[in-house]
Design an enzyme around this catalytic site. Structure first.
Site, PDB file in Angstrom:
ATOM      1  N   SER A  33       0.868  -1.176   0.000  1.00  0.00           N
ATOM      2  CA  SER A  33       0.000   0.000   0.000  1.00  0.00           C
ATOM      3  C   SER A  33       0.906   1.228   0.000  1.00  0.00           C
ATOM      4  O   SER A  33       1.767   1.350  -0.872  1.00  0.00           O
ATOM      5  CB  SER A  33      -0.937  -0.039   1.211  1.00  0.00           C
ATOM      6  OG  SER A  33      -1.844   1.047   1.175  1.00  0.00           O
ATOM      7  N   HIS A  60      -2.692  -0.905  -3.472  1.00  0.00           N
ATOM      8  CA  HIS A  60      -3.925  -0.131  -3.325  1.00  0.00           C
ATOM      9  C   HIS A  60      -3.782   1.225  -4.002  1.00  0.00           C
ATOM     10  O   HIS A  60      -2.933   2.037  -3.630  1.00  0.00           O
ATOM     11  CB  HIS A  60      -4.248   0.057  -1.844  1.00  0.00           C
ATOM     12  CG  HIS A  60      -4.570  -1.235  -1.155  1.00  0.00           C
ATOM     13  ND1 HIS A  60      -4.511  -1.397   0.202  1.00  0.00           N
ATOM     14  CD2 HIS A  60      -4.956  -2.439  -1.661  1.00  0.00           C
ATOM     15  CE1 HIS A  60      -4.854  -2.630   0.512  1.00  0.00           C
ATOM     16  NE2 HIS A  60      -5.121  -3.278  -0.595  1.00  0.00           N
ATOM     17  N   ASP A 152      -3.625  -4.544   6.028  1.00  0.00           N
ATOM     18  CA  ASP A 152      -4.044  -5.310   4.847  1.00  0.00           C
ATOM     19  C   ASP A 152      -3.019  -6.404   4.551  1.00  0.00           C
ATOM     20  O   ASP A 152      -1.818  -6.221   4.720  1.00  0.00           O
ATOM     21  CB  ASP A 152      -4.165  -4.386   3.636  1.00  0.00           C
ATOM     22  CG  ASP A 152      -5.169  -3.270   3.864  1.00  0.00           C
ATOM     23  OD1 ASP A 152      -6.205  -3.550   4.462  1.00  0.00           O
ATOM     24  OD2 ASP A 152      -4.890  -2.124   3.473  1.00  0.00           O
TER      25      ASP A 152
END
Length: 359
Positions: A33, A60, A152
């Site tokens: 990310s 992401h 995540d």
């Protein structure tokens, strides 16, 4: 696009190719990310062009803009980097990058691009990629987590480990954002914690022949899940029959459904019927966004209320209805005070609820 016959032949050829290399780690899945693009760029730069594996990347990104990540990563990479199409057959020595707003999912011998429910506020989802890779390729999978905020990828990395795959995490001290690496280290039995250079060396080593684990990878529940075709379509199967976990007094911010709290290895998640899932941290962020949006909506409604009440007061004075005019002015003043209170809360840094974590 290839014909159905060509597609079937390609799938069968790829399946045979991977079957012939069952004693190798041939599937590498990568999640990141914030700060992760640069880490992945450096990692790919260290890999040989003929690496005997297929690589899959989820970072992401904004769903509203087209992703040029494949081009960015290709600039410094000897290995081929592409953005796949739905139904493509994975090839070795190739990096497949998830497109914006589509889940990158792996089915045996096939790449799927899904539009299933977002996980941890994201589509593509790191967890969805990791989970389907584990179901499809079991102990042949290497899962890597690079820089990123929050947590995540932790749940997906646990699934990879449960099927006998290898878990690698970027050294949190090196990562630009240490949240994802630290979360993985807290909840997953990670095999290697390395800087980027060390990860590249280890991947090259692991993609060579290795002694196959004779144990049966994956729990009985996971083996049942692996047969669930919905997993390969959406990245998850929502809540399984019986509603895993405990129902909690919370609603899904995506669809409004009830949430169940599930737990694996002390790692807690919240899931709804259709498959939206959140960690506590991402659920708080989603709630904060909803609160912020509702506050602005309330502010707008109150300002409209002030305007309309003062119009009513003007009309009442025109008709010599002085008491009605005074009443409307009084109510307008109350609404004005309420609006100002909300405005000050929205503009105050102390009351901001949606500041992202940098850890």
């Amino acid at each position: 696009m290839c014909s159905i016959a060509q597609f079937t032949n390609n799938v069968e050829a790829t399946a045979l190719l991977y079957d012939d290399r069952m004693d190798k780690r041939t599937i590498i899945v990568i999640g990141a990310s914030a700060g992760g693009i640069e880490a992945i760029r450096q990692f790919l730069q260290l890999l040989p062009a003929d690496l005997d594996a297929s690589l899959f990347v989820v970072v992401h990104l904004s769903p509203q803009t087209p992703s040029y990540l494949a081009r960015v990563l290709q600039r410094n990479s000897l290995i081929r980097v592409v953005c796949p199409g739905d139904g493509d057959v994975p090839e070795k020595s190739t990096v497949y990058v998830a497109p914006a707003n589509r889940h990158l999912l792996l089915k045996p011998g096939v790449i799927r691009l899904g539009s299933g429910p977002r996980e941890n506020r994201s589509r593509p989802s790191v967890d969805a990629l990791f989970r389907t890779a584990a179901f499809a390729y079991q102990e042949r999978v290497i899962g890597i987590i690079f820089s990123g905020a929050l947590n995540d990828g932790t749940a997906g990395l646990m699934t990879i480990k449960s099927f006998g795959g290898v878990a690698i995490v970027q050294d949190p001290e090196e990562a630009s954002f240490s949240g994802m690496p630290k979360s993985a280290l807290e909840f997953v039995q990670v095999d290697y914690v390395l800087p980027i250079v060390g990860i590249a060396k280890k991947v090259i080593e692991l993609t060579k022949d290795h002694e196959k684990d004779q144990s049966d990878p994956g729990s009985e529940q996971h083996r049942k899940e692996a047969k669930n075709t919905q997993i390969y379509q959406t990245g998850n199967d929502g809540l399984r029959s019986g509603m895993d976990g405990e129902q909690v007094p919370l609603t899904c911010p995506e669809c409004g459904g009830s949430l169940w709290q599930t737990e694996t290895n002390r790692f807690k998640e919240f899931k709804c019927h259709v498959g939206h899932s959140f960690t506590a941290e991402t659920l708080l962020q989603e709630q904060a966004d909803a609160i912020d949006a509702q506050f602005w909506k309330n502010l707008r409604q109150l300002e409209e209320n002030v305007w309309l009440r003062r119009k009513l007061a003007d009309w009442a004075r025109t008709d010599n209805r002085v008491p009605d005019a005074q009443n409307q002015e009084k109510l307008a003043h109350v609404a004005e005070l309420q609006a100002e209170s909300i405005r000050q809360a929205l503009l105050s840094d102390v009351n901001r609820l949606d500041e992202p974590s940098t850890d």
